[in-house]
Write a protein that holds these residues in place. Structure first.
Motif, PDB file in Angstrom:
ATOM      1  N   ALA A 125       0.869  -1.102   0.173  1.00 26.36           N
ATOM      2  CA  ALA A 125       0.035   0.042   0.084  1.00 26.36           C
ATOM      3  C   ALA A 125       0.930   1.184  -0.089  1.00 26.36           C
ATOM      4  CB  ALA A 125      -1.076  -0.031   1.102  1.00 26.36           C
ATOM      5  N   PRO A 126       1.893   1.422   0.811  1.00 24.16           N
ATOM      6  CA  PRO A 126       2.741   2.615   0.854  1.00 24.16           C
ATOM      7  C   PRO A 126       3.408   2.690  -0.586  1.00 24.16           C
ATOM      8  CG  PRO A 126       3.072   1.368   3.046  1.00 24.16           C
ATOM      9  CD  PRO A 126       2.264   0.573   2.157  1.00 24.16           C
ATOM     10  N   ALA A 127       3.759   1.754  -1.254  1.00 24.07           N
ATOM     11  CA  ALA A 127       4.474   2.004  -2.329  1.00 24.07           C
ATOM     12  C   ALA A 127       3.473   2.090  -3.485  1.00 24.07           C
ATOM     13  CB  ALA A 127       5.110   0.501  -2.875  1.00 24.07           C
ATOM     14  N   HIS A 128       2.404   1.772  -3.363  1.00 20.58           N
ATOM     15  CA  HIS A 128       1.352   2.231  -4.378  1.00 20.58           C
ATOM     16  C   HIS A 128       1.107   3.672  -4.378  1.00 20.58           C
ATOM     17  CE1 HIS A 128      -0.305  -2.251  -5.005  1.00 20.58           C
ATOM     18  NE2 HIS A 128       1.089  -2.148  -5.160  1.00 20.58           N
ATOM     19  N   ALA A 129       1.004   4.108  -3.022  1.00 25.24           N
ATOM     20  CA  ALA A 129       0.426   5.335  -2.654  1.00 25.24           C
ATOM     21  C   ALA A 129       1.510   6.312  -3.316  1.00 25.24           C
ATOM     22  CB  ALA A 129       0.328   5.862  -1.515  1.00 25.24           C
ATOM     23  N   ALA A 130       3.041   5.928  -3.407  1.00 25.36           N
ATOM     24  CA  ALA A 130       4.137   6.713  -3.837  1.00 25.36           C
ATOM     25  C   ALA A 130       4.371   6.672  -5.244  1.00 25.36           C
ATOM     26  CB  ALA A 130       5.186   6.346  -2.869  1.00 25.36           C
ATOM     27  N   SER A 131       3.792   5.481  -5.874  1.00 25.63           N
ATOM     28  CA  SER A 131       3.979   5.299  -7.193  1.00 25.63           C
ATOM     29  C   SER A 131       3.231   6.507  -8.153  1.00 25.63           C
ATOM     30  CB  SER A 131       3.576   3.988  -7.811  1.00 25.63           C
ATOM     31  OG  SER A 131       3.468   3.824  -8.748  1.00 25.63           O
ATOM     32  N   PRO A 132       3.964   6.808  -9.115  1.00 22.31           N
ATOM     33  CA  PRO A 132       3.242   7.783 -10.105  1.00 22.31           C
ATOM     34  C   PRO A 132       2.045   7.045 -10.849  1.00 22.31           C
ATOM     35  CG  PRO A 132       5.386   7.263 -10.851  1.00 22.31           C
ATOM     36  CD  PRO A 132       5.328   6.553  -9.760  1.00 22.31           C
ATOM     37  N   ASP A 133       1.977   5.864 -10.871  1.00 20.73           N
ATOM     38  CA  ASP A 133       0.845   5.288 -11.346  1.00 20.73           C
ATOM     39  C   ASP A 133      -0.534   5.391 -10.744  1.00 20.73           C
ATOM     40  OD1 ASP A 133       2.567   3.896 -13.498  1.00 20.73           O
ATOM     41  OD2 ASP A 133       3.373   2.587 -11.728  1.00 20.73           O
ATOM     42  N   TYR A 134      -0.556   5.726  -9.394  1.00 16.22           N
ATOM     43  CA  TYR A 134      -1.654   6.121  -9.031  1.00 16.22           C
ATOM     44  C   TYR A 134      -2.011   7.694  -9.124  1.00 16.22           C
ATOM     45  CZ  TYR A 134      -3.365   1.342  -7.176  1.00 16.22           C
ATOM     46  OH  TYR A 134      -3.723   0.124  -7.154  1.00 16.22           O
ATOM     47  N   TYR A 135      -1.197   8.336  -9.373  1.00 20.16           N
ATOM     48  CA  TYR A 135      -1.529   9.754  -9.662  1.00 20.16           C
ATOM     49  C   TYR A 135      -1.805  10.649  -8.411  1.00 20.16           C
ATOM     50  CZ  TYR A 135      -1.555   8.680 -14.548  1.00 20.16           C
ATOM     51  OH  TYR A 135      -1.321   8.002 -15.808  1.00 20.16           O
ATOM     52  N   VAL A 136      -1.245  10.176  -7.313  1.00 18.58           N
ATOM     53  CA  VAL A 136      -1.763  10.921  -5.953  1.00 18.58           C
ATOM     54  C   VAL A 136      -1.450  12.417  -5.907  1.00 18.58           C
ATOM     55  CG1 VAL A 136      -1.173  11.087  -3.462  1.00 18.58           C
ATOM     56  CG2 VAL A 136      -1.732   8.884  -4.379  1.00 18.58           C
ATOM     57  N   ASP A 137      -0.309  12.961  -6.631  1.00 18.15           N
ATOM     58  CA  ASP A 137      -0.005  14.164  -6.569  1.00 18.15           C
ATOM     59  C   ASP A 137      -1.016  14.987  -7.473  1.00 18.15           C
ATOM     60  OD1 ASP A 137       2.129  13.873  -5.263  1.00 18.15           O
ATOM     61  OD2 ASP A 137       3.618  13.698  -6.879  1.00 18.15           O
ATOM     62  N   ARG A 138      -1.649  14.490  -8.586  1.00 22.42           N
ATOM     63  CA  ARG A 138      -2.440  15.255  -9.382  1.00 22.42           C
ATOM     64  C   ARG A 138      -3.909  15.061  -8.604  1.00 22.42           C
ATOM     65  NH1 ARG A 138      -3.381  13.665 -15.593  1.00 22.42           N
ATOM     66  NH2 ARG A 138      -4.760  15.792 -15.250  1.00 22.42           N
ATOM     67  N   PHE A 139      -4.217  14.143  -7.989  1.00 23.71           N
ATOM     68  CA  PHE A 139      -5.473  14.289  -7.076  1.00 23.71           C
ATOM     69  C   PHE A 139      -5.414  15.565  -6.104  1.00 23.71           C
ATOM     70  CE2 PHE A 139      -6.320   9.831  -8.223  1.00 23.71           C
ATOM     71  CZ  PHE A 139      -7.666  10.034  -8.364  1.00 23.71           C
ATOM     72  N   LEU A 140      -4.114  15.570  -5.555  1.00 25.08           N
ATOM     73  CA  LEU A 140      -4.038  17.085  -4.658  1.00 25.08           C
ATOM     74  C   LEU A 140      -3.978  18.183  -5.242  1.00 25.08           C
ATOM     75  CD1 LEU A 140      -1.517  14.927  -2.186  1.00 25.08           C
ATOM     76  CD2 LEU A 140      -3.856  15.315  -1.935  1.00 25.08           C
ATOM     77  N   ARG A 141      -3.430  18.165  -6.470  1.00 25.34           N
ATOM     78  CA  ARG A 141      -3.416  19.651  -7.174  1.00 25.34           C
ATOM     79  C   ARG A 141      -4.587  19.974  -7.887  1.00 25.34           C
ATOM     80  NH1 ARG A 141       1.408  17.168  -9.690  1.00 25.34           N
ATOM     81  NH2 ARG A 141       0.165  17.210 -11.743  1.00 25.34           N
ATOM     82  N   GLU A 142      -5.114  19.038  -8.390  1.00 22.51           N
ATOM     83  CA  GLU A 142      -6.295  19.042  -9.380  1.00 22.51           C
ATOM     84  C   GLU A 142      -7.606  18.658  -8.679  1.00 22.51           C
ATOM     85  OE1 GLU A 142      -5.694  17.640 -13.303  1.00 22.51           O
ATOM     86  OE2 GLU A 142      -3.489  17.960 -12.945  1.00 22.51           O
ATOM     87  N   ALA A 143      -8.468  19.762  -8.113  1.00 23.22           N
ATOM     88  CA  ALA A 143      -9.803  19.534  -7.583  1.00 23.22           C
ATOM     89  C   ALA A 143     -10.742  18.663  -8.465  1.00 23.22           C
ATOM     90  CB  ALA A 143     -10.306  20.640  -6.958  1.00 23.22           C
ATOM     91  N   ASP A 144     -10.678  18.672  -9.605  1.00 21.20           N
ATOM     92  CA  ASP A 144     -11.642  17.964 -10.677  1.00 21.20           C
ATOM     93  C   ASP A 144     -11.091  16.602 -11.115  1.00 21.20           C
ATOM     94  OD1 ASP A 144      -9.909  19.258 -12.338  1.00 21.20           O
ATOM     95  OD2 ASP A 144     -11.412  19.792 -13.493  1.00 21.20           O
ATOM     96  N   PHE A 145      -9.720  16.316 -10.792  1.00 26.46           N
ATOM     97  CA  PHE A 145      -9.205  15.168 -11.405  1.00 26.46           C
ATOM     98  C   PHE A 145     -10.014  13.829 -10.931  1.00 26.46           C
ATOM     99  CE2 PHE A 145      -6.065  11.843 -11.313  1.00 26.46           C
ATOM    100  CZ  PHE A 145      -5.565  11.653 -12.629  1.00 26.46           C
ATOM    101  N   VAL A 146     -10.009  13.033 -11.823  1.00 26.49           N
ATOM    102  CA  VAL A 146     -10.623  11.547 -11.198  1.00 26.49           C
ATOM    103  C   VAL A 146      -9.421  10.464 -12.071  1.00 26.49           C
ATOM    104  CG1 VAL A 146     -12.794  12.153 -11.061  1.00 26.49           C
ATOM    105  CG2 VAL A 146     -12.245  11.525 -13.344  1.00 26.49           C
ATOM    106  N   SER A 147      -9.707   9.198 -11.641  1.00 23.18           N
ATOM    107  CA  SER A 147      -9.050   8.132 -12.119  1.00 23.18           C
ATOM    108  C   SER A 147      -9.224   7.833 -13.485  1.00 23.18           C
ATOM    109  CB  SER A 147      -9.204   7.005 -11.244  1.00 23.18           C
ATOM    110  OG  SER A 147     -10.102   6.261 -11.195  1.00 23.18           O
ATOM    111  N   ASP A 148      -8.414   7.282 -14.168  1.00 25.47           N
ATOM    112  CA  ASP A 148      -8.563   6.874 -15.409  1.00 25.47           C
ATOM    113  C   ASP A 148      -9.591   5.801 -15.508  1.00 25.47           C
ATOM    114  OD1 ASP A 148      -6.501   8.357 -16.559  1.00 25.47           O
ATOM    115  OD2 ASP A 148      -5.246   6.684 -16.588  1.00 25.47           O
ATOM    116  N   VAL A 149      -9.777   4.858 -14.430  1.00 30.43           N
ATOM    117  CA  VAL A 149     -10.751   3.846 -14.360  1.00 30.43           C
ATOM    118  C   VAL A 149     -11.970   4.503 -14.385  1.00 30.43           C
ATOM    119  CG1 VAL A 149     -11.311   1.885 -12.976  1.00 30.43           C
ATOM    120  CG2 VAL A 149      -9.065   2.053 -13.415  1.00 30.43           C
TER     121      VAL A 149
END
Length: 275
Positions: free
Chosen positions: A17-41
């Motif tokens: 779980a911590p590795a997934h949250a830190a990975s760019p593949d989950y786009y956590v940074d974009r979720f925090l930067r962009e209020a309207d960002f949603v996952s690709d899925v």
């Protein structure tokens, strides 16, 4: 069958779980930067998902909560449920940092009715890579039916069971190497890595997994009293499922580099509970 699979699989997810949250593949940074960002899925299925504003929603097997947060950003009142406390810790941190109130509950999916209460949800959502961790798709379907209020619906996007039966170690051809149908005994894997980009090293490497045929899934839902309202098979999936044989599109989805019509890679299924 004992519940040893739960302990093994939980240890695997807790460690990753911590590795997934830190990975760019989950786009956590974009979720925090962009209020309207949603996952690709979630974005992939938005036309099928429709307007979910105000719907009381539960996301089963929510992992670190990126799809859960995406559903909340589309207006749903979401609860996330997962059996991995480490995954839920990451999910809660993400929701808090994003300023979005989401309740996260620790529970095995089969115990969800006890953890959350019965017949209370307008929408049950399950995303990619969830069903393979469950030994009985019938018990899952009964759980879903028990969570839904009359008139509520299930929304499922999953990897296709034909894909799960394909041996990804063959990079030169499509080879069926695993069961398509649900078996009593699990497939046992030992994997040193994970499916995201990370330098982390892991010690919990053994997992128990099951495939469930598409007919078995549909029949389980029908037997649980639900009505099938939609089933779409897709030629894409949101990760590089068959290395060496796929290319990524602009929508973030991966497709076969040649003859994409030869293999269903994922599907979207919807079912309703009669009013």
């Amino acid at each position: 069958m004992t519940d040893d699979y739960r302990a093994l699989n939980k240890a695997n997810w807790d460690e990753r779980a911590p590795a997934h949250a830190a990975s760019p593949d989950y786009y956590v940074d974009r979720f925090l930067r962009e209020a309207d960002f949603v996952s690709d899925v979630v974005r992939f299925d938005q036309p099928r998902l429709g307007d979910i504003r105000g719907l009381r929603t539960v996301h089963l097997q929510c992992h670190i909560g990126t799809d859960t947060l995406s559903l909340a950003r589309l207006g749903a009142e979401v609860t996330g449920l997962d059996f991995s406390p480490a995954s839920l810790a990451q999910a809660r941190q993400l929701a808090e940092r994003a300023g979005t109130p989401i309740e996260f509950v620790e529970s095995d999916v089969y115990d969800a009715r006890t953890a959350l209460g019965a017949s209370g949800f307008d929408l049950v959502y399950t995303g990619i890579g969830a069903l393979c961790w469950l030994p009985s798709v019938r018990r899952w379907a009964e759980t879903v039916a028990g969570l839904l209020r009359p008139g509520g619906r299930l929304f499922l996007r999953e990897g296709h069971p034909v894909l799960w039966a394909t041996d990804e170690t063959h990079t030169e051809a499509l080879v069926l190497g695993y069961p398509y149908f649900e078996l009593a005994e699990p497939m046992v894997f030992a994997d040193q890595g994970t499916y995201v980009e990370t330098d982390a090293e892991f010690t919990a490497t053994t997992t128990h997994e099951w495939n469930h045929g598409l007919g078995e899934i549909v029949t389980a839902l029908l037997d649980a009293g639900l009505t099938l309202t939609g089933l779409t098979e897709h030629t894409s999936v949101p990760w590089n499922a068959l290395p060496g044989q796929m290319k990524r599109g602009d929508d973030g989805e991966w497709r076969l580099s040649a003859h994409s019509e030869r293999l269903p890679l994922s599907y979207t299924l919807q079912a309703g509970k009669p009013a």
